[in-house]
Design a protein around this motif. Structure first.
Motif, PDB file in Angstrom:
ATOM      1  N   ILE A  25      40.446  95.312  52.200  1.00 13.89           N
ATOM      2  CA  ILE A  25      39.793  96.366  51.504  1.00 13.89           C
ATOM      3  C   ILE A  25      41.023  98.101  51.578  1.00 13.89           C
ATOM      4  O   ILE A  25      40.778  97.611  52.868  1.00 13.89           O
ATOM      5  CB  ILE A  25      38.129  96.554  52.294  1.00 13.89           C
ATOM      6  CG1 ILE A  25      38.044  96.638  53.304  1.00 13.89           C
ATOM      7  CG2 ILE A  25      37.570  95.839  51.129  1.00 13.89           C
ATOM      8  CD1 ILE A  25      36.793  97.101  53.555  1.00 13.89           C
ATOM      9  N   ALA A  26      40.987  98.202  50.409  1.00 13.54           N
ATOM     10  CA  ALA A  26      41.319  99.643  50.664  1.00 13.54           C
ATOM     11  C   ALA A  26      41.069 100.310  51.332  1.00 13.54           C
ATOM     12  O   ALA A  26      41.552 101.659  51.722  1.00 13.54           O
ATOM     13  CB  ALA A  26      42.304 100.083  48.719  1.00 13.54           C
ATOM     14  N   LEU A  27      39.503 100.864  50.754  1.00 12.40           N
ATOM     15  CA  LEU A  27      39.365 102.264  51.393  1.00 12.40           C
ATOM     16  C   LEU A  27      38.118 101.170  52.517  1.00 12.40           C
ATOM     17  O   LEU A  27      36.742 100.094  52.955  1.00 12.40           O
ATOM     18  CB  LEU A  27      38.134 102.829  50.412  1.00 12.40           C
ATOM     19  CG  LEU A  27      39.219 102.866  48.701  1.00 12.40           C
ATOM     20  CD1 LEU A  27      38.218 104.109  48.040  1.00 12.40           C
ATOM     21  CD2 LEU A  27      40.259 103.969  48.823  1.00 12.40           C
ATOM     22  N   ASN A  28      37.002 102.638  53.389  1.00  9.44           N
ATOM     23  CA  ASN A  28      36.315 102.123  53.728  1.00  9.44           C
ATOM     24  C   ASN A  28      34.658 102.084  53.645  1.00  9.44           C
ATOM     25  O   ASN A  28      34.569 102.784  52.272  1.00  9.44           O
ATOM     26  CB  ASN A  28      35.908 103.152  55.213  1.00  9.44           C
ATOM     27  CG  ASN A  28      37.421 102.937  56.064  1.00  9.44           C
ATOM     28  OD1 ASN A  28      38.682 102.601  56.690  1.00  9.44           O
ATOM     29  ND2 ASN A  28      37.774 104.534  56.021  1.00  9.44           N
TER      30      ASN A  28
ATOM     31  N   VAL B 145      43.988 105.820  53.686  1.00  8.39           N
ATOM     32  CA  VAL B 145      43.193 105.900  55.045  1.00  8.39           C
ATOM     33  C   VAL B 145      43.949 105.278  55.956  1.00  8.39           C
ATOM     34  O   VAL B 145      44.822 104.315  56.357  1.00  8.39           O
ATOM     35  CB  VAL B 145      42.336 104.982  54.321  1.00  8.39           C
ATOM     36  CG1 VAL B 145      41.683 103.564  54.684  1.00  8.39           C
ATOM     37  CG2 VAL B 145      41.994 105.325  52.991  1.00  8.39           C
ATOM     38  N   ALA B 146      43.499 105.693  57.044  1.00 10.02           N
ATOM     39  CA  ALA B 146      43.791 105.276  58.492  1.00 10.02           C
ATOM     40  C   ALA B 146      44.985 105.592  58.899  1.00 10.02           C
ATOM     41  O   ALA B 146      46.390 104.859  59.076  1.00 10.02           O
ATOM     42  CB  ALA B 146      43.404 104.145  58.776  1.00 10.02           C
ATOM     43  N   GLY B 147      45.733 106.698  57.866  1.00 17.62           N
ATOM     44  CA  GLY B 147      47.241 107.175  58.036  1.00 17.62           C
ATOM     45  C   GLY B 147      48.325 106.163  56.874  1.00 17.62           C
ATOM     46  O   GLY B 147      49.531 106.032  57.009  1.00 17.62           O
ATOM     47  N   GLU B 148      47.800 105.043  56.242  1.00 12.91           N
ATOM     48  CA  GLU B 148      47.964 104.089  55.395  1.00 12.91           C
ATOM     49  C   GLU B 148      48.027 104.741  53.840  1.00 12.91           C
ATOM     50  O   GLU B 148      46.725 104.782  53.940  1.00 12.91           O
ATOM     51  CB  GLU B 148      47.732 102.668  55.367  1.00 12.91           C
ATOM     52  CG  GLU B 148      49.016 101.828  55.028  1.00 12.91           C
ATOM     53  CD  GLU B 148      48.460 100.255  55.456  1.00 12.91           C
ATOM     54  OE1 GLU B 148      49.040  99.295  55.132  1.00 12.91           O
ATOM     55  OE2 GLU B 148      48.717 100.514  56.499  1.00 12.91           O
ATOM     56  N   ALA B 149      49.183 105.078  52.779  1.00 11.97           N
ATOM     57  CA  ALA B 149      48.814 105.331  52.015  1.00 11.97           C
ATOM     58  C   ALA B 149      48.355 103.924  50.960  1.00 11.97           C
ATOM     59  O   ALA B 149      48.591 103.412  50.693  1.00 11.97           O
ATOM     60  CB  ALA B 149      49.920 105.658  51.684  1.00 11.97           C
ATOM     61  N   VAL B 150      47.116 104.776  50.173  1.00 16.57           N
ATOM     62  CA  VAL B 150      45.864 103.788  49.228  1.00 16.57           C
ATOM     63  C   VAL B 150      46.210 104.672  47.910  1.00 16.57           C
ATOM     64  O   VAL B 150      46.615 103.616  46.097  1.00 16.57           O
ATOM     65  CB  VAL B 150      44.915 103.754  49.253  1.00 16.57           C
ATOM     66  CG1 VAL B 150      45.003 103.273  50.738  1.00 16.57           C
ATOM     67  CG2 VAL B 150      44.169 104.897  49.547  1.00 16.57           C
TER      68      VAL B 150
ATOM     69  N   GLY C 291      48.223  99.674  46.316  1.00 16.85           N
ATOM     70  CA  GLY C 291      48.215  98.311  47.231  1.00 16.85           C
ATOM     71  C   GLY C 291      47.604  97.658  47.845  1.00 16.85           C
ATOM     72  O   GLY C 291      46.983  96.766  48.449  1.00 16.85           O
ATOM     73  N   HIS C 292      47.824  98.664  48.765  1.00 17.43           N
ATOM     74  CA  HIS C 292      46.947  98.518  50.465  1.00 17.43           C
ATOM     75  C   HIS C 292      46.406  98.574  51.122  1.00 17.43           C
ATOM     76  O   HIS C 292      45.259  98.882  50.240  1.00 17.43           O
ATOM     77  CB  HIS C 292      47.995  99.851  51.570  1.00 17.43           C
ATOM     78  CG  HIS C 292      49.330  99.586  51.263  1.00 17.43           C
ATOM     79  ND1 HIS C 292      49.897 100.846  51.260  1.00 17.43           N
ATOM     80  CD2 HIS C 292      50.570  99.038  50.898  1.00 17.43           C
ATOM     81  CE1 HIS C 292      51.580 100.302  50.923  1.00 17.43           C
ATOM     82  NE2 HIS C 292      51.975  99.406  51.213  1.00 17.43           N
ATOM     83  N   LEU C 293      45.599  98.124  51.375  1.00 17.02           N
ATOM     84  CA  LEU C 293      44.243  97.115  52.303  1.00 17.02           C
ATOM     85  C   LEU C 293      44.378  97.706  53.908  1.00 17.02           C
ATOM     86  O   LEU C 293      43.854  96.459  54.099  1.00 17.02           O
ATOM     87  CB  LEU C 293      44.137  96.008  51.766  1.00 17.02           C
ATOM     88  CG  LEU C 293      44.352  95.134  50.762  1.00 17.02           C
ATOM     89  CD1 LEU C 293      44.214  93.474  50.177  1.00 17.02           C
ATOM     90  CD2 LEU C 293      43.734  96.677  49.383  1.00 17.02           C
ATOM     91  N   PRO C 294      43.628  99.514  54.044  1.00 14.17           N
ATOM     92  CA  PRO C 294      43.763  99.556  55.615  1.00 14.17           C
ATOM     93  C   PRO C 294      41.982  99.836  55.772  1.00 14.17           C
ATOM     94  O   PRO C 294      41.743 100.296  56.511  1.00 14.17           O
ATOM     95  CB  PRO C 294      44.595 101.031  55.802  1.00 14.17           C
ATOM     96  CG  PRO C 294      44.651 101.064  54.467  1.00 14.17           C
ATOM     97  CD  PRO C 294      44.512 100.537  53.272  1.00 14.17           C
ATOM     98  N   GLY C 295      41.421  99.678  54.920  1.00 19.26           N
ATOM     99  CA  GLY C 295      39.998 100.232  54.723  1.00 19.26           C
ATOM    100  C   GLY C 295      39.457  98.754  55.869  1.00 19.26           C
ATOM    101  O   GLY C 295      39.822  97.885  56.080  1.00 19.26           O
ATOM    102  N   ARG C 296      37.908  99.290  56.147  1.00 16.58           N
ATOM    103  CA  ARG C 296      37.540  98.492  56.754  1.00 16.58           C
ATOM    104  C   ARG C 296      35.556  98.846  56.764  1.00 16.58           C
ATOM    105  O   ARG C 296      35.670  99.873  55.940  1.00 16.58           O
ATOM    106  CB  ARG C 296      37.625  98.854  58.868  1.00 16.58           C
ATOM    107  CG  ARG C 296      38.714  98.859  59.613  1.00 16.58           C
ATOM    108  CD  ARG C 296      38.627  99.076  60.823  1.00 16.58           C
ATOM    109  NE  ARG C 296      37.721  98.978  61.070  1.00 16.58           N
ATOM    110  CZ  ARG C 296      36.689  99.780  62.020  1.00 16.58           C
ATOM    111  NH1 ARG C 296      37.145 100.895  62.653  1.00 16.58           N
ATOM    112  NH2 ARG C 296      35.603  99.696  62.367  1.00 16.58           N
TER     113      ARG C 296
END
Ligand SMILES: [Zn+2]
Length: 532
Positions: free
Chosen positions: A138-141, A509-514, A522-527
């Motif tokens: 997921i992209a966002l938390n 999000v967590a340092g990664e550009a969404v 399209g990055h999915l750094p969420g939790r």
């Protein structure tokens, strides 16, 4: 190992409410490594903010993206508003916990609010929901409340009566493991059956479980109309009896005869706090609400569920009685009839599932019914019968003065209450809440300072939901950040709601550009976030 990033020359709004200051922020390993003027950029990628504002990523304290997030993990309309964490499971609606016999009940229930929901989109517990989100990414938390409806449906179905002591224990036993595995708390929806069928004792018992496990109790209270103050008093009494912290959902006073109650409601909340009760509230920045069509009917009409409601509407006598309640209204101690307060002309059809009725999206109920040559109540019945009750509506029902009083109060935080449903014309709050607060309300109307506006979207909700390492720009915090221009603007309107805002350029999000240079990456750094 990912290269560090230094965001240079930003006007930093750190979330505390302190005046912005000019400086740099270094991101390393998903965290904020350093904050200050003239930071060392060695070994780092550099982004020149050129005087844009840098704030902690926004937290949507109240939304209904539960299903949308499963279906589109990038959540572009949220990311483009600068939102990095969302709170779902509000107003008694969550996609879990559903023990096997209750799966279809919960599925049907959720479908009413957000359209057809599949069996595979309802989960036994939070762990199941979390896996369905985090496995594809997921992209966002996401922060999740447990919906009271899920507990009641599993234990009592749509029965309209007080729960027995054994049933209350069964609900507590279903709730506790969700809280222990990371749910933020419990949400009530006391106008929505079956949550609406609960009596105060049940609410106190569930609130005690919430308190024992360190969660928060969120409440869509019994009435936002004539009985608003009495409903807030009930919620305060529940919190007081249980010792739980509380979040009053979308504080508002609906219907012209009820306008002007918000200052009185705020006095009640302040008095409760003076007695030591930990209560605050969320509200969206628009003078219109949104819900499902079934909310125009009395909660008792849904006793026994959808098939029982359809049988009532087929019986001429009951149908006539319901029509009278809807149009003339009665004050039965719960909600007042919306239509008796605002009229059919202030209800817009915003989301329809049945293709045969789809053309009515965007129309007001009075006009749509006139075009079809039928009475508005008969159109309502048609939506219940032919759209499975899964019709979304927008209700123009609030006063600007009340909205202003709520949104400027120190106990307020921003929550969009968005009801995302692709292919429909939802309330614009799903697309414009955060830029609307920062642009038109902060910059143009001067409802609050920039620092105050940001605090209501960051540090305040982060505290309420115990999101320890988020909501502030400080070394060591998670690098959830948003970069935006002073010209930030929402473009979603009631006529054309599906419009992205402008002026929000980069979101991490967590340092990664969404979002990078205005585009979703399209990055999915969420939790799925737990407490603490
Ligand atoms: Zn609600």
């Amino acid at each position: 190992m990912k290269q560090d990033l230094v965001i240079k020359n930003a006007r930093i709004v750190d979330g505390t409410g302190a005046p912005w200051f000019r400086g740099d922020v270094r991101l390393s390993e998903g965290r904020i490594a350093a904050v200050g003027p003239g930071l060392d950029t060695e070994g780092a990628e550099i982004l020149d903010a050129a005087g844009r504002y840098l704030a902690p990523g926004f937290i949507d304290a109240h939304c209904h993206d539960d299903l949308a997030f499963l279906r589109d993990p990038t959540r572009p309309e949220k990311a483009r508003q600068g939102v990095t964490s969302i709170v779902v499971g509000n107003c008694s609606f969550s996609l879990y916990p559903a023990p096997e016999p209750a799966v279809d009940l919960l599925r049907g229930h959720f479908s009413g609010l957000l359209g057809e929901t599949a069996r595979s989109e309802v989960f036994a517990d939070l762990n199941g929901y979390r896996a369905a989100l985090e496995t594809p990414g997921i992209a966002l938390n996401l922060v999740s409340l447990v919906g009271h409806a899920a507990l009641r449906l599993a234990v009592m179905g749509y029965e309209k009566r007080a729960a027995t002591a054994a049933e209350i224990r069964a609900m507590q036993d279903l709730l506790r493991p969700q809280l222990r595995t990371g749910a933020a708390g419990l949400s009530l929806g006391l106008v929505y059956p079956p949550s609406a069928f609960a009596e105060t004792a049940e609410l106190v018992a569930l609130a005690e479980t919430v308190r024992e496990e360190g969660g928060v109790l969120a409440a869509h209270v019994r009435s936002y109309e004539a009985n608003l103050l009495r409903s807030i008093e009930e919620f305060i009494a529940v919190l007081e009896a249980a010792g739980a912290p509380g979040l009053l959902s979308h504080l508002q006073s609906a219907g012209r005869p009820n306008w002007g109650q918000i200052p009185k409601a705020l006095v009640l909340l302040e008095a409760a706090r003076a007695r030591g009760i930990d209560i605050s509230f969320d509200m969206y920045p628009y003078p219109a609400g949104s819900s499902y069509m079934l909310q125009l009917l009395p909660p008792s009409a849904q006793e026994g569920g959808m098939s029982a409601l359809l049988a009532r509407l087929r019986d001429p006598e009951t149908r006539a009685a319901l029509k009278q309640w809807v149009e003339q209204g009665s004050n039965d101690g719960h909600g007042q009839s919306k239509i008796s307060l605002i009229g059919w002309g202030n209800v817009m059809i915003s989301g329809v599932g049945n293709p045969a009725l789809k053309a009515l999206e965007g129309s007001r109920m009075d006009k749509a019914a006139a075009d079809l040559g039928i009475a508005p109540f008969d159109l309502l019945v048609r939506f219940v019968e032919e759209d499975g009750g899964q019709t979304a509506i927008v209700m123009f029902q609030l006063s600007e003065d009340d909205l202003h009083a709520a949104c400027c109060h120190p106990l307020h935080m921003v929550g969009s209450d968005g009801l995302p449903r692709p292919g429909t014309r939802p309330h614009p709050r799903a697309f414009g809440t955060f830029p609307r607060v920062l642009g038109p309300l902060r910059r143009d109307k001067k409802w609050f300072s920039l620092e105050d506006a940001v605090r209501r979207m960051t540090a305040i909700p982060a505290q309420r939901f115990s999101l320890g390492a988020r909501g502030l720009i400080r070394p060591g915090m998670v690098a959830d950040l948003v970069l935006f221009e002073d010209s930030v603007m929402d473009h979603a309107t009631f006529e054309e709601p599906v419009q992205a805002p402008s002026g929000i350029t980069d979101v991490w999000v967590a340092g990664e550009a969404v979002v990078a240079a205005g585009a979703v990456t399209g990055h999915l750094p969420g939790r799925v976030l737990g407490r603490g």
